[in-house]
Design a protein around this motif. Structure first.
Motif, PDB file in Angstrom:
ATOM      1  N   UNK A 174       0.850  -1.329   0.121  1.00 16.52           N
ATOM      2  CA  UNK A 174      -0.123   0.041   0.080  1.00 16.52           C
ATOM      3  C   UNK A 174       0.907   1.414   0.053  1.00 16.52           C
ATOM      4  N   UNK A 175       0.425   2.144  -0.720  1.00 15.34           N
ATOM      5  CA  UNK A 175       0.974   3.493  -0.763  1.00 15.34           C
ATOM      6  C   UNK A 175       0.436   4.410   0.272  1.00 15.34           C
ATOM      7  N   UNK A 176       1.064   4.671   1.300  1.00  8.07           N
ATOM      8  CA  UNK A 176       0.511   5.242   2.399  1.00  8.07           C
ATOM      9  C   UNK A 176       1.399   6.606   2.727  1.00  8.07           C
ATOM     10  N   UNK A 177       0.934   7.546   3.489  1.00 11.20           N
ATOM     11  CA  UNK A 177       1.840   8.561   4.074  1.00 11.20           C
ATOM     12  C   UNK A 177       2.399   9.269   3.291  1.00 11.20           C
ATOM     13  N   UNK A 178       3.897   9.567   3.628  1.00 13.13           N
ATOM     14  CA  UNK A 178       4.712  10.485   3.009  1.00 13.13           C
ATOM     15  C   UNK A 178       5.176   9.913   1.569  1.00 13.13           C
ATOM     16  N   UNK A 179       5.124   8.324   1.452  1.00  7.98           N
ATOM     17  CA  UNK A 179       5.322   8.113   0.226  1.00  7.98           C
ATOM     18  C   UNK A 179       4.023   8.214  -0.842  1.00  7.98           C
ATOM     19  N   UNK A 180       3.142   8.218  -0.449  1.00 12.54           N
ATOM     20  CA  UNK A 180       1.586   8.556  -1.352  1.00 12.54           C
ATOM     21  C   UNK A 180       1.878   9.872  -1.668  1.00 12.54           C
ATOM     22  N   UNK A 181       2.231  10.968  -0.593  1.00 11.33           N
ATOM     23  CA  UNK A 181       2.140  12.360  -1.006  1.00 11.33           C
ATOM     24  C   UNK A 181       3.175  12.523  -1.928  1.00 11.33           C
ATOM     25  N   UNK A 182       4.522  11.960  -1.776  1.00 14.07           N
ATOM     26  CA  UNK A 182       5.675  12.258  -2.874  1.00 14.07           C
ATOM     27  C   UNK A 182       5.105  11.471  -4.223  1.00 14.07           C
ATOM     28  N   UNK A 183       4.516  10.390  -4.180  1.00 13.43           N
ATOM     29  CA  UNK A 183       4.096   9.982  -5.449  1.00 13.43           C
ATOM     30  C   UNK A 183       2.756  10.831  -6.162  1.00 13.43           C
ATOM     31  N   UNK A 184       1.928  11.305  -5.447  1.00 11.86           N
ATOM     32  CA  UNK A 184       0.975  12.469  -6.040  1.00 11.86           C
ATOM     33  C   UNK A 184       1.730  13.642  -6.531  1.00 11.86           C
ATOM     34  N   UNK A 185       2.794  14.004  -5.699  1.00 14.36           N
ATOM     35  CA  UNK A 185       3.484  15.261  -6.111  1.00 14.36           C
ATOM     36  C   UNK A 185       4.229  14.918  -7.466  1.00 14.36           C
ATOM     37  N   UNK A 186       5.138  14.077  -7.363  1.00 17.12           N
ATOM     38  CA  UNK A 186       5.778  13.565  -8.677  1.00 17.12           C
ATOM     39  C   UNK A 186       4.891  13.292 -10.111  1.00 17.12           C
ATOM     40  N   UNK A 187       3.681  12.682  -9.775  1.00 18.89           N
ATOM     41  CA  UNK A 187       2.877  12.709 -10.843  1.00 18.89           C
ATOM     42  C   UNK A 187       2.142  13.966 -11.205  1.00 18.89           C
ATOM     43  N   UNK A 188       2.072  14.776 -10.441  1.00 19.83           N
ATOM     44  CA  UNK A 188       1.293  16.124 -10.965  1.00 19.83           C
ATOM     45  C   UNK A 188       2.492  16.896 -11.494  1.00 19.83           C
ATOM     46  N   UNK A 189       3.617  16.620 -11.425  1.00 16.59           N
ATOM     47  CA  UNK A 189       4.692  17.212 -11.940  1.00 16.59           C
ATOM     48  C   UNK A 189       4.750  16.738 -13.518  1.00 16.59           C
ATOM     49  N   UNK A 190       4.675  15.349 -13.505  1.00 12.33           N
ATOM     50  CA  UNK A 190       4.859  14.595 -14.745  1.00 12.33           C
ATOM     51  C   UNK A 190       3.650  15.243 -15.753  1.00 12.33           C
ATOM     52  N   UNK A 191       2.487  15.299 -15.135  1.00 12.81           N
ATOM     53  CA  UNK A 191       1.239  15.564 -15.854  1.00 12.81           C
ATOM     54  C   UNK A 191       1.427  17.093 -16.433  1.00 12.81           C
ATOM     55  N   UNK A 192       2.248  17.913 -15.361  1.00 10.79           N
ATOM     56  CA  UNK A 192       2.248  19.220 -16.263  1.00 10.79           C
ATOM     57  C   UNK A 192       3.300  19.038 -17.168  1.00 10.79           C
ATOM     58  N   UNK A 193       4.284  18.309 -17.021  1.00 12.51           N
ATOM     59  CA  UNK A 193       5.284  18.132 -18.355  1.00 12.51           C
ATOM     60  C   UNK A 193       4.586  17.505 -19.379  1.00 12.51           C
ATOM     61  N   UNK A 194       3.208  17.100 -19.472  1.00 15.68           N
ATOM     62  CA  UNK A 194       2.561  16.509 -20.607  1.00 15.68           C
ATOM     63  C   UNK A 194       3.028  14.972 -20.662  1.00 15.68           C
ATOM     64  N   UNK A 195       3.461  14.554 -19.610  1.00 16.60           N
ATOM     65  CA  UNK A 195       3.737  13.069 -19.557  1.00 16.60           C
ATOM     66  C   UNK A 195       2.154  12.349 -19.696  1.00 16.60           C
TER      67      UNK A 195
END
Length: 171
Positions: free
Chosen positions: A62-83
């Motif tokens: 399970x992706x929980x806590x700070x690992x989940x927040x880090x994944x959300x942040x990373x994915x948002x950056x990637x989406x912003x870069x048009x991934x």
């Protein structure tokens, strides 16, 4: 699931089917897919894999806590870069479904393009059809417009139908 073949699997037949199951397993096939392929119950797939010394696959932790927040942040950056969703999943090792879920949690929509109705929809479809007909791939058109590739495909299809209908009525 009903068994399609009730004859016991023994000897060379069992060895041959086990080899096929191992091949499919290595290629990432699901237990259900392997069972359907060999015409046996999924528990037979489990037995054949166990005989070959293959441990059962486990679900991802399970992706929980700070690992989940880090994944959300990373994915948002990637989406912003048009991934694309597929690119994000491949790079992070997450499933596409999990990528979608985390992006929603981060407040990132899958598309930033405005919805289209009426004349604007027809104009967009005609423009996409013209570019697609000149060799631009649908995936590229989707990335450029910020729309799903399925939406681009639908708009192109609608534009093609309108064009063909105009051609028919003109003749």
């Amino acid at each position: 699931m009903t068994r399609q073949n009730r004859k016991p699997l023994t000897g060379e037949d069992r060895d041959r089917v086990r080899a096929r199951v191992l091949e499919m397993h290595s290629a990432g096939a699901t237990r259900a897919r392997m069972a359907a392929e060999i015409g046996r119950h999924p528990s037979m797939v489990d037995r054949l894999l166990a005989e070959a010394g293959v441990p059962r696959r486990k679900n991802a932790p399970a992706l929980t806590g700070s690992a989940r927040e880090a994944a959300r942040s990373r994915l948002a950056q990637m989406k912003g870069a048009k991934a694309t969703r597929a690119q994000m999943a491949a790079e992070t090792g997450l499933s596409r479904t999990t990528v979608d879920r985390l992006l929603r949690e981060a407040g990132v929509t899958r598309t930033n393009a405005p919805s289209l109705t009426g004349a604007a929809r027809r104009e967009e479809g005609d423009r996409l059809l013209e570019r697609y007909s000149s060799g631009v791939p649908q995936a590229q058109l989707a990335a450029e417009t910020g729309r799903y590739q399925g939406t681009v495909s639908l708009l192109i299809s609608e534009a093609r139908q309108r064009r063909d209908s105009r051609t028919k009525s003109a003749s």
